[in-house]
Design an enzyme around this catalytic site. Structure first.
Site, PDB file in Angstrom:
ATOM      1  N   HIS A   1      -0.303   0.597  -9.942  1.00 33.90           N
ATOM      2  CA  HIS A   1      -1.133  -0.299  -9.117  1.00 33.90           C
ATOM      3  C   HIS A   1      -1.642  -1.506  -9.935  1.00 33.90           C
ATOM      4  O   HIS A   1      -2.850  -1.688 -10.123  1.00 33.90           O
ATOM      5  CB  HIS A   1      -2.316   0.474  -8.508  1.00 33.90           C
ATOM      6  CG  HIS A   1      -2.888  -0.187  -7.286  1.00 33.90           C
ATOM      7  ND1 HIS A   1      -3.415   0.501  -6.232  1.00 33.90           N
ATOM      8  CD2 HIS A   1      -3.009  -1.491  -6.941  1.00 33.90           C
ATOM      9  CE1 HIS A   1      -3.846  -0.335  -5.306  1.00 33.90           C
ATOM     10  NE2 HIS A   1      -3.610  -1.569  -5.715  1.00 33.90           N
TER      11      HIS A   1
ATOM     12  N   GLU B   1      -3.377   8.018  -5.182  1.00 31.67           N
ATOM     13  CA  GLU B   1      -3.490   7.412  -6.521  1.00 31.67           C
ATOM     14  C   GLU B   1      -4.619   8.068  -7.286  1.00 31.67           C
ATOM     15  O   GLU B   1      -5.643   8.389  -6.677  1.00 31.67           O
ATOM     16  CB  GLU B   1      -3.731   5.906  -6.387  1.00 31.67           C
ATOM     17  CG  GLU B   1      -2.525   5.211  -5.759  1.00 31.67           C
ATOM     18  CD  GLU B   1      -2.659   3.692  -5.650  1.00 31.67           C
ATOM     19  OE1 GLU B   1      -3.631   3.120  -6.180  1.00 31.67           O
ATOM     20  OE2 GLU B   1      -1.783   3.082  -5.028  1.00 31.67           O
TER      21      GLU B   1
ATOM     22  N   ARG C   1       0.834  -1.192   0.000  1.00 36.94           N
ATOM     23  CA  ARG C   1       0.000   0.000   0.000  1.00 36.94           C
ATOM     24  C   ARG C   1       0.870   1.244   0.000  1.00 36.94           C
ATOM     25  O   ARG C   1       1.937   1.271   0.636  1.00 36.94           O
ATOM     26  CB  ARG C   1      -0.874   0.043   1.258  1.00 36.94           C
ATOM     27  CG  ARG C   1      -2.185  -0.702   1.096  1.00 36.94           C
ATOM     28  CD  ARG C   1      -3.082  -0.024   0.064  1.00 36.94           C
ATOM     29  NE  ARG C   1      -4.320  -0.751  -0.203  1.00 36.94           N
ATOM     30  CZ  ARG C   1      -4.477  -1.666  -1.169  1.00 36.94           C
ATOM     31  NH1 ARG C   1      -3.484  -1.989  -1.968  1.00 36.94           N
ATOM     32  NH2 ARG C   1      -5.642  -2.237  -1.369  1.00 36.94           N
TER      33      ARG C   1
HETATM   34  N1  LIG Z   1      -0.568  -4.064  -5.316  1.00 35.84           N
HETATM   35  C1  LIG Z   1      -1.711  -4.658  -5.355  1.00 35.84           C
HETATM   36  O1  LIG Z   1      -2.429  -4.589  -6.322  1.00 35.84           O
HETATM   37  C2  LIG Z   1      -2.142  -5.481  -4.181  1.00 35.84           C
HETATM   38  C3  LIG Z   1      -2.896  -6.640  -4.399  1.00 35.84           C
HETATM   39  C4  LIG Z   1      -3.310  -7.373  -3.312  1.00 35.84           C
HETATM   40  C5  LIG Z   1      -3.003  -6.959  -2.035  1.00 35.84           C
HETATM   41  N2  LIG Z   1      -2.299  -5.827  -1.846  1.00 35.84           N
HETATM   42  C6  LIG Z   1      -1.917  -5.395  -0.500  1.00 35.84           C
HETATM   43  O2  LIG Z   1      -0.885  -6.251  -0.031  1.00 35.84           O
HETATM   44  C7  LIG Z   1      -0.881  -6.257   1.390  1.00 35.84           C
HETATM   45  C8  LIG Z   1      -0.790  -7.673   1.923  1.00 35.84           C
HETATM   46  O3  LIG Z   1      -1.920  -8.414   1.536  1.00 35.84           O
HETATM   47  P1  LIG Z   1      -2.156  -9.908   2.091  1.00 35.84           P
HETATM   48  O4  LIG Z   1      -3.298 -10.445   1.338  1.00 35.84           O
HETATM   49  O5  LIG Z   1      -0.898 -10.652   2.130  1.00 35.84           O
HETATM   50  O6  LIG Z   1      -2.614  -9.568   3.568  1.00 35.84           O
HETATM   51  P2  LIG Z   1      -2.478 -10.491   4.852  1.00 35.84           P
HETATM   52  O7  LIG Z   1      -3.445  -9.945   5.837  1.00 35.84           O
HETATM   53  O8  LIG Z   1      -2.567 -11.926   4.498  1.00 35.84           O
HETATM   54  O9  LIG Z   1      -1.001 -10.197   5.371  1.00 35.84           O
HETATM   55  C9  LIG Z   1      -0.601  -8.988   5.936  1.00 35.84           C
HETATM   56  C10 LIG Z   1       0.475  -9.312   6.954  1.00 35.84           C
HETATM   57  O10 LIG Z   1       0.993  -8.085   7.447  1.00 35.84           O
HETATM   58  C11 LIG Z   1       1.295  -8.273   8.814  1.00 35.84           C
HETATM   59  N3  LIG Z   1       1.417  -6.991   9.497  1.00 35.84           N
HETATM   60  C12 LIG Z   1       0.434  -6.207  10.013  1.00 35.84           C
HETATM   61  N4  LIG Z   1       0.983  -5.116  10.593  1.00 35.84           N
HETATM   62  C13 LIG Z   1       2.325  -5.223  10.432  1.00 35.84           C
HETATM   63  C14 LIG Z   1       3.412  -4.411  10.828  1.00 35.84           C
HETATM   64  N5  LIG Z   1       3.231  -3.275  11.495  1.00 35.84           N
HETATM   65  N6  LIG Z   1       4.648  -4.822  10.480  1.00 35.84           N
HETATM   66  C15 LIG Z   1       4.858  -5.971   9.813  1.00 35.84           C
HETATM   67  N7  LIG Z   1       3.854  -6.798   9.436  1.00 35.84           N
HETATM   68  C16 LIG Z   1       2.597  -6.428   9.740  1.00 35.84           C
HETATM   69  C17 LIG Z   1       0.155  -9.125   9.316  1.00 35.84           C
HETATM   70  O11 LIG Z   1       0.511  -9.801  10.508  1.00 35.84           O
HETATM   71  C18 LIG Z   1      -0.032 -10.087   8.160  1.00 35.84           C
HETATM   72  O12 LIG Z   1       0.727 -11.276   8.345  1.00 35.84           O
HETATM   73  C19 LIG Z   1      -2.142  -5.510   1.797  1.00 35.84           C
HETATM   74  O13 LIG Z   1      -1.798  -4.191   2.104  1.00 35.84           O
HETATM   75  C20 LIG Z   1      -2.979  -5.526   0.547  1.00 35.84           C
HETATM   76  O14 LIG Z   1      -3.900  -4.469   0.513  1.00 35.84           O
HETATM   77  C21 LIG Z   1      -1.846  -5.086  -2.894  1.00 35.84           C
HETATM   78  O1  LIG Z   2      -6.149  -4.563  -2.393  1.00 29.90           O
HETATM   79  C1  LIG Z   2      -6.125  -5.088  -3.490  1.00 29.90           C
HETATM   80  O2  LIG Z   2      -6.796  -6.102  -3.766  1.00 29.90           O
HETATM   81  C2  LIG Z   2      -5.223  -4.542  -4.539  1.00 29.90           C
HETATM   82  O3  LIG Z   2      -4.661  -3.352  -4.167  1.00 29.90           O
HETATM   83  C3  LIG Z   2      -5.821  -4.501  -5.910  1.00 29.90           C
HETATM   84  O4  LIG Z   2      -6.495  -3.331  -6.188  1.00 29.90           O
HETATM   85  P1  LIG Z   2      -7.306  -3.203  -7.580  1.00 29.90           P
HETATM   86  O5  LIG Z   2      -8.470  -4.112  -7.471  1.00 29.90           O
HETATM   87  O6  LIG Z   2      -7.732  -1.792  -7.700  1.00 29.90           O
HETATM   88  O7  LIG Z   2      -6.398  -3.624  -8.668  1.00 29.90           O
END
Ligand SMILES: NC(=O)c1ccc[n+]([C@@H]2O[C@H](COP(=O)([O-])OP(=O)(O)OC[C@H]3O[C@@H](n4cnc5c(N)ncnc54)[C@H](O)[C@@H]3O)[C@@H](O)[C@H]2O)c1
Ligand SMILES: O=C(O)[C@H](O)COP(=O)(O)O
Length: 528
Positions: free
Chosen positions: A279, A259, A230
């Site tokens: 993103h 964004e 994020r």
């Molecule tokens: N770029 C994209 O398009 C995209 C896509 C999917 C998810 N994401 C993002 O990726 C991230 C992770 O997603 P996920 O599905 O693995 O989530 P998840 O909940 O499975 O994992 C997140 C992890 O972060 C840990 N965490 C929480 N606070 C923390 C801290 N202060 N320091 C270190 N670790 C900490 C939690 O314990 C957990 O294990 C989220 O922010 C999600 O929104 C981005």
């Molecule tokens: O949190 C998520 O699932 C990702 O950031 C993906 O975002 P998007 O659906 O806008 O691609």
């Protein structure tokens, strides 16, 4: 006609599912004022990260029952505001895990081999083999921050590529890390040791600007950082400076504090060793199909009155639990409705007691169901599983959960709800019999055995000859048909309760006459 608004680009598979039960309007790129103006027409809203659902929009959403986020992060939804309004928020926690993990790995490889810059240079007519000499990932140290679903997949693949993987995650146990053959380190040590850092944690007040100028300075000058989690977790100005100055070896970002990334962002000024993508973490055909199906199915189910499997704002109450506990939840809700009508006014304390085998069930869903029933008398349809706990808290209802597995009144156990207010206290107990049949088994500690029905009358009276006859005649004279009648007493000619199941509601004028019968101390009409 049920209507669903889809306000971000969603895979057609999701639209097809929604179309089975609703009119689906796809209107992407709506300015906030326009969304606010039309949201009142919709029963459901399906979004990705492009739509920000503020408290103001939720306030304008008079019919809205569910917000479906086709993805993981719900930081673009004001979840507390949705909860307050009883709007369910669902997401797809796993549908894009692999896509996001692969994006992080792709950026790590692209960074270490200068892929985008080498490509741009070649396209511009160059042939610069010296400038773009890179590094291997093999045997390098990778620090994964956030060892959740995505972080774990990155760690697994990185290990397979021969990397030495370390992690920082305050919520992951040493056993879990050991299982994954990952070293857990404190954050400063991880940043100091790593050749690559990949962020996979949520953005929260605690993680905002977690990676700041100070932390960047502790990294090796060759180290590279990737953020596919994020925006806002890294201080963007400090990062731009650290890459530009050579404090670190490079960075790749997929997400930004604001964004779309602003035209004037200092990141856009960095010419080398920085890769920016818009993103795209979840943007694979596979992930988009997964999340669209996952979330559209949940919206469809909720619109059909069924539970959702990944509700963000009713933790512990997913579809599986709802299915397993269906009659038990129904009992808790019915007893809650009954209790509030017996109490007849505000309640300051509710005790939910799971007795005998009932104590084996999770208490939280039953408490939520009891509160929903309790509050529905006053709040009608606006109360649901989403906002019941919050509404109870706001009304100052103190909830006590008690598990008493030693109490063995019925096979399958029983559930007792007791309430207190300034005037009185009341209690009701119920059980789930064979085939999911519900029974009320005590009222104010008097034993009865009654199936709940739509219209009922409960009395407290002196156990003496003539009362039952008088009440029966009175109801008959007013054309109120009695379907069943039961009396519960503890001692002969002492206090007793009477429970009548009626085919018709009791008009208020008749209730006055019921109260006037000699020996009747209390009479409570109940509608379930
Ligand atoms: N770029 C994209 O398009 C995209 C896509 C999917 C998810 N994401 C993002 O990726 C991230 C992770 O997603 P996920 O599905 O693995 O989530 P998840 O909940 O499975 O994992 C997140 C992890 O972060 C840990 N965490 C929480 N606070 C923390 C801290 N202060 N320091 C270190 N670790 C900490 C939690 O314990 C957990 O294990 C989220 O922010 C999600 O929104 C981005
Ligand atoms: O949190 C998520 O699932 C990702 O950031 C993906 O975002 P998007 O659906 O806008 O691609």
């Amino acid at each position: 006609m049920t209507k669903v608004l889809v306000s971000d680009p969603i895979d057609q598979a999701g639209i097809d599912i929604l179309s089975q039960v609703a009119q689906v309007d796809v209107r992407t790129g709506l300015p906030p004022e326009e969304l606010k103006a039309i949201i009142g027409d919709y029963d459901a809203l399906m979004i990705r990260s492009g739509t920000t659902v503020t408290a103001e929009i939720i306030e304008a959403a008079d019919k809205l029952r569910i917000i479906g986020r086709a993805g993981v992060g719900v930081d673009n939804v004001d979840v507390p505001a949705a909860t307050k309004r009883g709007v369910l928020v669902v997401n797809s926690p796993e549908g894009n895990t692999i896509a996001a993990a692969e994006q992080a790995l792709a950026l790590m490889l692209a960074l270490s081999r200068h892929v985008p810059h080498a490509h741009a240079s070649t396209m511009a007519g160059g042939w610069d083999r010296k400038k773009y000499v890179g590094n291997e990932l093999y045997k390098k140290k990778l620090g994964v921050v956030g060892l959740g679903k995505i972080g774990s997949h990155v760690a697994r693949v990185a290990k397979a590529m021969g990397m030495d993987v370390m992690a920082y995650d305050p919520y992951v146990s040493a056993e879990r890390a050991q299982q994954m053959q990952v070293r857990l380190l404190p954050l400063p040590a991880l940043f100091a040791e790593a050749d690559f850092v990949s962020l996979h944690l949520p953005r929260t007040p605690d993680t905002e600007n977690l990676v700041n100028a100070e932390l960047l300075k502790t990294m090796k000058s060759t180290a590279r950082i990737v953020n596919c989690a994020r925006g806002g977790i890294i201080d963007e100005a400090a990062l731009a400076e650290a890459v530009e100055n050579g404090t670190i070896g490079g960075a790749a970002l997929d997400v930004y504090a604001k964004e779309p990334l602003e035209a004037g962002s200092p990141l856009r000024q960095v010419k080398e060793r920085l890769i920016l993508t818009p993103h795209l973490g979840a943007s694979t055909e596979e992930a988009q199909e997964n999340v669209a199906i996952d979330v559209a199915e949940q919206i469809r189910d909720v619109l059909l009155g069924l539970p959702a499997r990944s509700a963000v704002n009713i933790p512990g109450l997913n579809a599986e639990v709802m299915e397993q506990l269906k009659p038990h939840l129904q009992l808790a809700e019915t007893l809650g409705q009954l209790l509030s009508q017996l109490a007849g006014g505000p309640i300051s304390e509710l005790e939910v007691r799971l007795q005998g085998d009932f104590a084996a069930h999770p208490a939280q869903p039953l408490v939520v169901a009891a509160l929903k029933g309790l509050l529905s008398t006053a709040l009608g349809d606006s109360i649901n599983y989403v906002n019941a706990s919050l509404e109870a808290k706001e009304r100052g209802i103190h909830v006590l959960e008690v598990k008493d597995d030693a109490s063995r009144d019925f096979a399958g156990g029983s559930l007792q709800l007791s309430c207190r207010n300034s005037q009185a206290s009341h209690s009701v107990t119920g059980a789930v019999f064979a085939e999911g049949e519900l029974r009320i088994t005590t009222i104010d500690e008097f034993p009865v055995n009654v199936a709940p029905s739509r219209h009922m009358l409960f009395t407290r009276h002196r156990d003496m000859p003539g009362i039952i006859g008088q009440l029966g005649s009175l109801l008959g004279e007013h054309n109120v048909n009695i379907a069943s009648m039961q009396v519960g007493r503890r001692i002969v000619r002492g206090d007793a309760v009477m429970v009548l199941s009626l085919d018709d509601p009791i008009p208020p004028s008749l209730l006055v006459s019921v109260h006037a019968i000699n020996g009747i101390q209390e009479a409570h009409p109940v509608t379930l």
